[in-house]
Scaffold this motif. Sequence first.
Motif, PDB file in Angstrom:
ATOM      1  N   ILE A 140      -6.430  -2.759  -1.603  1.00  0.00           N
ATOM      2  CA  ILE A 140      -5.123  -2.992  -2.212  1.00  0.00           C
ATOM      3  C   ILE A 140      -5.266  -3.171  -3.730  1.00  0.00           C
ATOM      4  O   ILE A 140      -6.109  -3.935  -4.198  1.00  0.00           O
ATOM      5  CB  ILE A 140      -4.444  -4.237  -1.603  1.00  0.00           C
ATOM      6  CG1 ILE A 140      -4.218  -4.029  -0.103  1.00  0.00           C
ATOM      7  CG2 ILE A 140      -3.103  -4.507  -2.291  1.00  0.00           C
ATOM      8  CD1 ILE A 140      -3.636  -5.261   0.597  1.00  0.00           C
ATOM      9  N   HIS A 141      -4.481  -2.416  -4.459  1.00  0.00           N
ATOM     10  CA  HIS A 141      -4.378  -2.570  -5.904  1.00  0.00           C
ATOM     11  C   HIS A 141      -2.927  -2.931  -6.229  1.00  0.00           C
ATOM     12  O   HIS A 141      -2.088  -2.975  -5.331  1.00  0.00           O
ATOM     13  CB  HIS A 141      -4.755  -1.266  -6.620  1.00  0.00           C
ATOM     14  CG  HIS A 141      -6.138  -0.771  -6.302  1.00  0.00           C
ATOM     15  ND1 HIS A 141      -7.253  -1.201  -6.969  1.00  0.00           N
ATOM     16  CD2 HIS A 141      -6.580   0.106  -5.371  1.00  0.00           C
ATOM     17  CE1 HIS A 141      -8.324  -0.602  -6.471  1.00  0.00           C
ATOM     18  NE2 HIS A 141      -7.943   0.193  -5.495  1.00  0.00           N
ATOM     19  N   ALA A 142      -2.642  -3.163  -7.487  1.00  0.00           N
ATOM     20  CA  ALA A 142      -1.244  -3.368  -7.884  1.00  0.00           C
ATOM     21  C   ALA A 142      -1.008  -2.682  -9.212  1.00  0.00           C
ATOM     22  O   ALA A 142      -1.794  -2.829 -10.154  1.00  0.00           O
ATOM     23  CB  ALA A 142      -0.906  -4.849  -7.976  1.00  0.00           C
TER      24      ALA A 142
ATOM     25  N   VAL B 187      -1.993  -1.683 -15.920  1.00  0.00           N
ATOM     26  CA  VAL B 187      -3.015  -2.653 -15.533  1.00  0.00           C
ATOM     27  C   VAL B 187      -3.022  -2.822 -14.013  1.00  0.00           C
ATOM     28  O   VAL B 187      -1.974  -2.863 -13.392  1.00  0.00           O
ATOM     29  CB  VAL B 187      -2.729  -4.026 -16.202  1.00  0.00           C
ATOM     30  CG1 VAL B 187      -3.823  -5.023 -15.893  1.00  0.00           C
ATOM     31  CG2 VAL B 187      -2.547  -3.877 -17.703  1.00  0.00           C
ATOM     32  N   CYS B 188      -4.222  -2.928 -13.432  1.00  0.00           N
ATOM     33  CA  CYS B 188      -4.293  -3.286 -12.017  1.00  0.00           C
ATOM     34  C   CYS B 188      -4.138  -4.810 -11.925  1.00  0.00           C
ATOM     35  O   CYS B 188      -4.874  -5.557 -12.561  1.00  0.00           O
ATOM     36  CB  CYS B 188      -5.613  -2.867 -11.380  1.00  0.00           C
ATOM     37  SG  CYS B 188      -5.696  -3.345  -9.640  1.00  0.00           S
ATOM     38  N   ALA B 189      -3.161  -5.243 -11.125  1.00  0.00           N
ATOM     39  CA  ALA B 189      -2.854  -6.677 -11.059  1.00  0.00           C
ATOM     40  C   ALA B 189      -3.230  -7.291  -9.713  1.00  0.00           C
ATOM     41  O   ALA B 189      -2.689  -8.315  -9.320  1.00  0.00           O
ATOM     42  CB  ALA B 189      -1.371  -6.894 -11.340  1.00  0.00           C
TER      43      ALA B 189
ATOM     44  N   LEU C 278      -6.740  -8.323  -7.630  1.00  0.00           N
ATOM     45  CA  LEU C 278      -8.200  -8.372  -7.653  1.00  0.00           C
ATOM     46  C   LEU C 278      -8.754  -7.409  -6.599  1.00  0.00           C
ATOM     47  O   LEU C 278      -8.525  -7.588  -5.406  1.00  0.00           O
ATOM     48  CB  LEU C 278      -8.681  -9.795  -7.372  1.00  0.00           C
ATOM     49  CG  LEU C 278     -10.192 -10.002  -7.416  1.00  0.00           C
ATOM     50  CD1 LEU C 278     -10.774  -9.629  -8.775  1.00  0.00           C
ATOM     51  CD2 LEU C 278     -10.551 -11.428  -7.060  1.00  0.00           C
ATOM     52  N   CYS C 279      -9.442  -6.336  -7.060  1.00  0.00           N
ATOM     53  CA  CYS C 279      -9.786  -5.251  -6.132  1.00  0.00           C
ATOM     54  C   CYS C 279     -11.280  -4.989  -6.077  1.00  0.00           C
ATOM     55  O   CYS C 279     -11.723  -4.057  -5.418  1.00  0.00           O
ATOM     56  CB  CYS C 279      -9.014  -3.990  -6.511  1.00  0.00           C
ATOM     57  SG  CYS C 279      -9.369  -3.395  -8.167  1.00  0.00           S
ATOM     58  N   GLY C 280     -12.074  -5.790  -6.762  1.00  0.00           N
ATOM     59  CA  GLY C 280     -13.513  -5.572  -6.719  1.00  0.00           C
ATOM     60  C   GLY C 280     -14.151  -6.003  -8.027  1.00  0.00           C
ATOM     61  O   GLY C 280     -13.487  -6.565  -8.898  1.00  0.00           O
TER      62      GLY C 280
HETATM   63 CU   LIG Z   1      -7.444  -2.321  -8.674  1.00  0.00          CU
END
Ligand SMILES: [Cu+2]
Length: 305
Positions: A195-197, A230-232, A234-236
């Motif tokens: 999951i990303h945002a 921006v990715c919002a 936490l994905c890694g």
């Molecule tokens: Cu991400």
Amino acid sequence: MTLISLWYGQNHGLLPIAASSDAGDVDELFNFMMTIATGLFLLVEGVLVYSLIKFRRKKDDTTDGPPIEGNVPLEIVWTAIPTVIVFILSIYSFEIYNRMGGLDPMAAGDPGPQMAHHGHHSSQLVALDPNQQNIALGLGISPDSDQGINPLEVKVNGIQYAWIFTYPESGVISGEIHVPINRPVALNMTAGDVIHAFWLPEFRIKQDVIPGRETKLVFTPNKIGEYPVVCAELCGAYHGGMKTKLFVQSEADYQQWIQDNTFAMNDNSSESVAMNPEPDSDAKFLAPYAEDIGVDSDILAQLKP
Ligand SMILES: [Cu+2]
């Protein structure tokens, strides 16, 4: 106190510039909350500082002070006031969310007979079946928002750790997103791994991007410029580097960008063009781009439509 909180709530400059049609609505809500919060801050801190001075221990006073215990009217008042404030804020934010087209998550797709309520849990689980892609989630999907103009559709794929944009009309694939000014943009988003945002701070919109299902964001950019994406979520390990740019351009500049990239993708004779899968293997060809956006070239090759 009221005048100070009104003035500060409307003139704080805490937000980045507003570059989309939705930004004004969100800022209006934020300024309203800021006004209330400023008033509360002044009230609470004021009473605190006043009490520190006024009720300071006097010299030679060895008593504990009067034994005060409880005050029902006071407790009713300080419970009622926050309750009213919370109700007002929830109704107001619901209204803003509605204006942004965030309500009615079933609007964009055909809910179909499987959504009928049968009174047990299995009917709700059907909605999460990955094959039921017709159920959309996201902002701007409500039919009354941004209506009238045919939106520009862009597919968004979030992967560790990059955003890949595909333009179905022209076939252009890019690691950055370009859109024309004043035309609604409809992002159809999904994720390739976790999951990303997808967050556009200057547009005041953010939406989770989920593997196995589609989420949407519809917005209308109204200021030419270059804005962070921006990715919002936490994905890694390299979540913090999962950034790119959104360019809002004039219609002519946007068409030129599409044309340049379409030409590049269709021209097999040049070695230097972007995203040309021939004659090398995809992974080999994509290696320099993969390095640019911080992903493995094999992963990038797999994303080719
Ligand atoms: Cu991400």
